[in-house]
Scaffold this motif. Sequence first.
Motif, PDB file in Angstrom:
ATOM      1  N   SER A  29      -5.442 -20.465  20.805  1.00 24.54           N
ATOM      2  CA  SER A  29      -4.716 -19.626  19.851  1.00 24.54           C
ATOM      3  C   SER A  29      -4.050 -18.481  20.588  1.00 24.54           C
ATOM      4  CB  SER A  29      -5.681 -19.087  18.798  1.00 24.54           C
ATOM      5  OG  SER A  29      -6.578 -18.186  19.399  1.00 24.54           O
ATOM      6  N   PHE A  30      -3.002 -17.920  19.980  1.00 25.20           N
ATOM      7  CA  PHE A  30      -2.372 -16.709  20.517  1.00 25.20           C
ATOM      8  C   PHE A  30      -1.761 -15.936  19.355  1.00 25.20           C
ATOM      9  CE2 PHE A  30       2.103 -17.920  20.208  1.00 25.20           C
ATOM     10  CZ  PHE A  30       2.025 -19.309  20.098  1.00 25.20           C
ATOM     11  N   PRO A  31      -1.581 -14.627  19.556  1.00 29.10           N
ATOM     12  CA  PRO A  31      -1.129 -13.793  18.428  1.00 29.10           C
ATOM     13  C   PRO A  31       0.263 -14.190  17.926  1.00 29.10           C
ATOM     14  CG  PRO A  31      -1.880 -12.449  20.267  1.00 29.10           C
ATOM     15  CD  PRO A  31      -1.809 -13.841  20.767  1.00 29.10           C
ATOM     16  N   ARG A  32       0.453 -14.108  16.619  1.00 28.52           N
ATOM     17  CA  ARG A  32       1.762 -14.300  15.998  1.00 28.52           C
ATOM     18  C   ARG A  32       2.430 -12.960  15.860  1.00 28.52           C
ATOM     19  NH1 ARG A  32       1.847 -18.349  10.787  1.00 28.52           N
ATOM     20  NH2 ARG A  32      -0.092 -19.353  11.380  1.00 28.52           N
ATOM     21  N   ALA A  33       3.726 -12.904  16.071  1.00 31.24           N
ATOM     22  CA  ALA A  33       4.446 -11.681  15.738  1.00 31.24           C
ATOM     23  C   ALA A  33       4.279 -11.498  14.235  1.00 31.24           C
ATOM     24  CB  ALA A  33       5.912 -11.828  16.099  1.00 31.24           C
ATOM     25  N   GLY A  34       3.985 -10.300  13.801  1.00 34.58           N
ATOM     26  CA  GLY A  34       3.845 -10.080  12.358  1.00 34.58           C
ATOM     27  C   GLY A  34       2.419 -10.257  11.872  1.00 34.58           C
ATOM     28  N   GLY A  35       1.489 -10.550  12.766  1.00 37.23           N
ATOM     29  CA  GLY A  35       0.081 -10.607  12.366  1.00 37.23           C
ATOM     30  C   GLY A  35      -0.492 -12.008  12.354  1.00 37.23           C
ATOM     31  N   GLY A  36      -1.805 -12.088  12.518  1.00 38.81           N
ATOM     32  CA  GLY A  36      -2.470 -13.387  12.543  1.00 38.81           C
ATOM     33  C   GLY A  36      -2.252 -14.082  13.879  1.00 38.81           C
ATOM     34  N   GLU A  37      -2.548 -15.366  13.910  1.00 34.21           N
ATOM     35  CA  GLU A  37      -2.334 -16.083  15.163  1.00 34.21           C
ATOM     36  C   GLU A  37      -1.892 -17.513  14.928  1.00 34.21           C
ATOM     37  OE1 GLU A  37      -7.180 -16.592  15.721  1.00 34.21           O
ATOM     38  OE2 GLU A  37      -5.988 -15.296  17.023  1.00 34.21           O
ATOM     39  N   TRP A  38      -1.316 -18.073  15.958  1.00 32.23           N
ATOM     40  CA  TRP A  38      -0.998 -19.499  15.968  1.00 32.23           C
ATOM     41  C   TRP A  38      -2.148 -20.238  16.636  1.00 32.23           C
ATOM     42  CZ3 TRP A  38       2.710 -21.148  13.064  1.00 32.23           C
ATOM     43  CH2 TRP A  38       3.870 -20.406  12.855  1.00 32.23           C
ATOM     44  N   VAL A  39      -2.512 -21.357  16.066  1.00 30.21           N
ATOM     45  CA  VAL A  39      -3.562 -22.190  16.654  1.00 30.21           C
ATOM     46  C   VAL A  39      -2.955 -23.561  16.917  1.00 30.21           C
ATOM     47  CG1 VAL A  39      -5.836 -23.229  16.276  1.00 30.21           C
ATOM     48  CG2 VAL A  39      -5.334 -20.950  15.359  1.00 30.21           C
ATOM     49  N   TYR A  40      -3.173 -24.071  18.131  1.00 27.52           N
ATOM     50  CA  TYR A  40      -2.652 -25.418  18.402  1.00 27.52           C
ATOM     51  C   TYR A  40      -3.515 -26.151  19.408  1.00 27.52           C
ATOM     52  CZ  TYR A  40      -0.604 -23.941  22.883  1.00 27.52           C
ATOM     53  OH  TYR A  40      -0.428 -23.493  24.148  1.00 27.52           O
ATOM     54  N   THR A  41      -3.398 -27.460  19.408  1.00 25.83           N
ATOM     55  CA  THR A  41      -4.065 -28.284  20.404  1.00 25.83           C
ATOM     56  C   THR A  41      -2.972 -28.938  21.230  1.00 25.83           C
ATOM     57  OG1 THR A  41      -5.809 -28.728  18.795  1.00 25.83           O
ATOM     58  CG2 THR A  41      -5.752 -30.133  20.756  1.00 25.83           C
ATOM     59  N   PRO A  42      -2.907 -28.611  22.512  1.00 24.12           N
ATOM     60  CA  PRO A  42      -1.803 -29.154  23.319  1.00 24.12           C
ATOM     61  C   PRO A  42      -1.855 -30.679  23.386  1.00 24.12           C
ATOM     62  CG  PRO A  42      -3.215 -27.690  24.623  1.00 24.12           C
ATOM     63  CD  PRO A  42      -3.835 -27.772  23.280  1.00 24.12           C
ATOM     64  N   ARG A  43      -0.709 -31.275  23.638  1.00 17.62           N
ATOM     65  CA  ARG A  43      -0.654 -32.741  23.661  1.00 17.62           C
ATOM     66  C   ARG A  43      -1.065 -33.308  25.009  1.00 17.62           C
ATOM     67  NH1 ARG A  43       4.549 -35.075  21.426  1.00 17.62           N
ATOM     68  NH2 ARG A  43       3.202 -36.912  21.519  1.00 17.62           N
ATOM     69  N   TRP A  44      -1.088 -32.454  26.023  1.00 13.63           N
ATOM     70  CA  TRP A  44      -1.607 -32.936  27.320  1.00 13.63           C
ATOM     71  C   TRP A  44      -3.112 -32.810  27.302  1.00 13.63           C
ATOM     72  CZ3 TRP A  44      -4.216 -28.707  28.646  1.00 13.63           C
ATOM     73  CH2 TRP A  44      -3.671 -27.453  28.324  1.00 13.63           C
ATOM     74  N   TYR A  45      -3.767 -33.373  28.306  1.00 14.76           N
ATOM     75  CA  TYR A  45      -5.220 -33.305  28.328  1.00 14.76           C
ATOM     76  C   TYR A  45      -5.691 -32.901  29.712  1.00 14.76           C
ATOM     77  CZ  TYR A  45      -9.472 -33.983  25.744  1.00 14.76           C
ATOM     78  OH  TYR A  45     -10.638 -33.751  25.068  1.00 14.76           O
ATOM     79  N   ARG A  46      -6.431 -31.839  29.770  1.00 10.66           N
ATOM     80  CA  ARG A  46      -7.077 -31.272  30.976  1.00 10.66           C
ATOM     81  C   ARG A  46      -6.225 -31.252  32.225  1.00 10.66           C
ATOM     82  NH1 ARG A  46     -12.083 -30.345  28.900  1.00 10.66           N
ATOM     83  NH2 ARG A  46     -12.950 -32.037  27.703  1.00 10.66           N
TER      84      ARG A  46
END
Length: 560
Positions: A543-560
């Motif tokens: 996750s990383f902060p969103r501009a404007g509050g809260g955060e973005w959460v994602y799972t990258p498509r690459w692996y390790r």
Amino acid sequence: MQQTPAIVILGAASLATARRIQQHYPQAPIYGLHGRVEADQSYSDFGATLRALYQSGMPIIALCAAGIIIRSLAPVLADKEQEPPVLAVAEDASAVVPLLGGLAGVNHLAREIAALFGINAAITTAGELRFGTCLLNPPEGYVLADVDEGKRFVADLLGGEAVSLQGDAPWLAAARLPLAEDAGRHIRVTCASGAAHDELLIHPRALVVAVEAADAELPARVRSALHELGLAEAALACLLAPLARMSEGALGEAARALGVPLRFVECGAGETPADWLCRSLALEEVLEADGLHIGRAAQPVAVEQLGRARGRLSVIGLGPGAAELMVPAVRRALDEAEDILGYATYVNMAGPLRPEQVRHCSDNREELQRAAHAFELAASGRRAVLVSSGDPGVFAMAAAVLEALEGSDDPLWHAVELEILPGVSAALATAAQAGAPLGHDFCLISLSDNLKPWDVIEQRLDHAGAADLVMAFYNPISRSRPWQLGRALEIVRNHRTPQTCVLLGRDIGRPGAKLTSLTLGELTPEMVDMRTLVIIGSSTTRSFPRAGGGEWVYTPRWYR
Ligand code: SAH
């Protein structure tokens, strides 16, 4: 008028006028703006509500400025011949303005409402003013051969041409037409095709084509037979076929291609549908061409009374709740439905519904019973819709419906036109709000042990944890299943660090929606209820902060 209208108001000042109109159309629901006025049904977005009503074909009486209505409907004003009546009524009942739906009887509706208040409707349609009827809008059972030709014809009459009447048009008898024996223009009511340039051709839907079977060529054969006999395709009332062939797709496709209803009849031994037609309907004649039998009645045919329709069961997913997250095929199925079945909450979310659509709300936990009820309705020829939230195939009704069908040996159930229409499932809706937590491999697990042993759930959680899959938990907790989520989290914690990303989506896509982003270390079962979807990230979910509050959460498509 064919359909019950919807009355739409914006505030309490319009309620009295709305109720007065409702007295005249007792079935008509009043839609009131949430928070401003208490009415029969509440809405929160005026434009979206108006567009949904318009697209469902429901006549609209809106008590507000004409401009607001025009602006709201502008994006969907595509097909004029199909549109329902739309009227603006002043909140103090001093004005009634027909806006749209000239071919669907808007002026008639405007006059009815104006009469209630002792005022004049603001009719602006010249032909209608002069002749007291809309020539372009013949009654049920009749159809204009060509609307554009019709407009020219009406313009000619307005320009002073006289007209003669051939054929049976009882509704025109009361009109103020400029009739004359030696007229230069003619209105002809007939099944025959081919209008001369000085004619307005109106077809009664009085032709019935009876077939024993269908193939891909049938629509073309019907068209060429009609052509050969000099009959108009628009005069076709329906296609008739034997009951035993109800589940054959080619018949349905042929009827769809021809744009007519398909009716099934129970033929006696050795009897053909054409024989059935001859003995069941008073016909003027039975014509034959291209191996087809075409019956012609003197009057429009009451199709609903001819044999029976093939019923349809649509098993649909509403998506999470918001109307704009519902797929268009689902909206269409709901608009066409005669019966709507499901939990009351979901049936209410399926609106706007028309008053004549029968709601079968149940709190019945017995899914197979509900599926059986839906099949019974569809097998009797009705169009039934079984409603689930999200997607019907994700921990919802579709599997129960197929199980009921597989277990049934009733040929009528198997002859039902069954369709499963997808929806946006809670995991997808929640994930989209959060970013892309399901961006890599994931699994969906229901934590409910009502229909499967808890052991199985524990094993799956363990394997999903070991496989480093992102997990979405449906049915995470309930009053009757209080401890299961805590146990599930213990198992997950054997495979994941306390820093693992977790998302809680509650009532996503519904009023009061709440998305919470936290870590596995912070998550406790008390934060979760049965209206929550839980997403547990994999080891790579970030996750990383969103501009404007809260955060973005994602799972990258690459692996390790
Ligand atoms: N067929 C549905 C799921 C039905 S199971 C679908 O595809 O979404 C019911 C569970 O789904 C609930 O306990 C909850 O976990 C989840 N759920 C359904 N709708 C939701 C929503 N709008 N917001 C969050 N979770 C929801």
